[in-house]
Motif scaffolding. Structure first.
Motif, PDB file in Angstrom:
ATOM      1  N   CYS A  98       0.818  -1.223   0.000  1.00  0.00           N
ATOM      2  CA  CYS A  98       0.000   0.000   0.000  1.00  0.00           C
ATOM      3  C   CYS A  98       0.851   1.273   0.000  1.00  0.00           C
ATOM      4  O   CYS A  98       0.432   2.303  -0.521  1.00  0.00           O
ATOM      5  N   GLY A  99       2.025   1.213   0.632  1.00  0.00           N
ATOM      6  CA  GLY A  99       2.854   2.410   0.769  1.00  0.00           C
ATOM      7  C   GLY A  99       2.345   3.395   1.801  1.00  0.00           C
ATOM      8  O   GLY A  99       2.886   4.491   1.932  1.00  0.00           O
ATOM      9  N   CYS A 135      -0.828  -2.335   5.120  1.00  0.00           N
ATOM     10  CA  CYS A 135      -0.915  -3.746   4.703  1.00  0.00           C
ATOM     11  C   CYS A 135       0.098  -4.680   5.350  1.00  0.00           C
ATOM     12  O   CYS A 135      -0.093  -5.888   5.337  1.00  0.00           O
ATOM     13  N   CYS A 138       5.614  -4.516   4.050  1.00  0.00           N
ATOM     14  CA  CYS A 138       6.952  -3.925   4.165  1.00  0.00           C
ATOM     15  C   CYS A 138       7.553  -4.099   5.558  1.00  0.00           C
ATOM     16  O   CYS A 138       8.548  -3.454   5.886  1.00  0.00           O
ATOM     17  N   CYS A 183       7.643   1.311   5.213  1.00  0.00           N
ATOM     18  CA  CYS A 183       7.238   2.376   4.280  1.00  0.00           C
ATOM     19  C   CYS A 183       6.931   3.675   5.023  1.00  0.00           C
ATOM     20  O   CYS A 183       6.877   4.736   4.406  1.00  0.00           O
TER      21      CYS A 183
HETATM   22 FE1  FES Z   1       1.757  -1.463   3.138  1.00  0.00          FE
HETATM   23 FE2  FES Z   1       4.029  -0.517   4.110  1.00  0.00          FE
HETATM   24  S1  FES Z   1       3.643  -1.068   2.098  1.00  0.00           S
HETATM   25  S2  FES Z   1       2.260  -1.039   5.208  1.00  0.00           S
END
Ligand code: FES
Ligand code: FES
Length: 163
Positions: free
Chosen positions: A42-43, A47, A50, A62
């Motif tokens: 998700c960045g 989610c 990462c 992230c």
């Molecule tokens: Fe989803 Fe970091 S990429 S929590």
């Protein structure tokens, strides 16, 4: 922006990187250190794909600026096994087929390890709660939860063997 030099320990190795000041920990791990186990889903911190361990605590990398990790100790999925021996959580995910595409798996494994470090013998509900920050689009979660249960059993057996 002027690059900054950063010293930290990653998976037990001292590392020095020169990076833009706005680089995230996830970007630094993947792009500067070629540790691509942690993924960008998700960045936005939602989610868990990462996830890494930063100074003993799981974080969504992230959301962490690399510049904030000067002097820190970071463990990624690549640093979890000992020599050729998989960590019990990794072994359990393999045994129980706790992954399909694998995109979420490094985060799932690290989340499970962190939970089992705190709660060595979790109930099914504690497993669900402990894994709630790690999303998976493939498995329907059943295999993941079974893998965490198996990991708890394997860890218990390994503790017993060491005692
Ligand atoms: Fe989803 Fe970091 S990429 S929590
Ligand atoms: Fe594909 Fe989880 S195994 S997203």
């Amino acid at each position: 922006m002027k690059p900054i030099e950063l010293n930290l320990t990653v998976n037990g190795r001292d590392e020095t990187v020169t990076i833009p000041p706005n680089r995230t920990l996830l970007e630094m791990l993947r792009e500067d250190l070629q540790l691509t186990g942690a993924k960008e889903g998700c960045g936005h911190g939602e989610c868990g794909a990462c996830m890494v361990v930063l100074n003993g605590r799981t974080v969504n990398s992230c959301l962490v600026l690399a510049a904030e990790t000067a002097g820190a100790n970071v463990v990624t999925i690549e640093g979890l096994k000992h020599g050729d021996t998989l960590h019990a959580v990794q072994q359990a995910f393999v045994e129980k087929s706790g992954m399909q595409c694998g995109f979420c798996t490094s985060g799932q494994v690290l989340a499970a390890k962190a939970m089992l470090d705190e709660i060595p013998e979790p109930t099914p509900q504690q497993i669900r709660d402990g894994m709630a920050g790690s999303f998976c689009r493939c498995t329907g979660y059943t295999k993941i939860f079974e893998a965490v249960e198996t990991a708890a059993t394997l860890l218990k057996a390994r503790r017993k063997a060491r005692a």
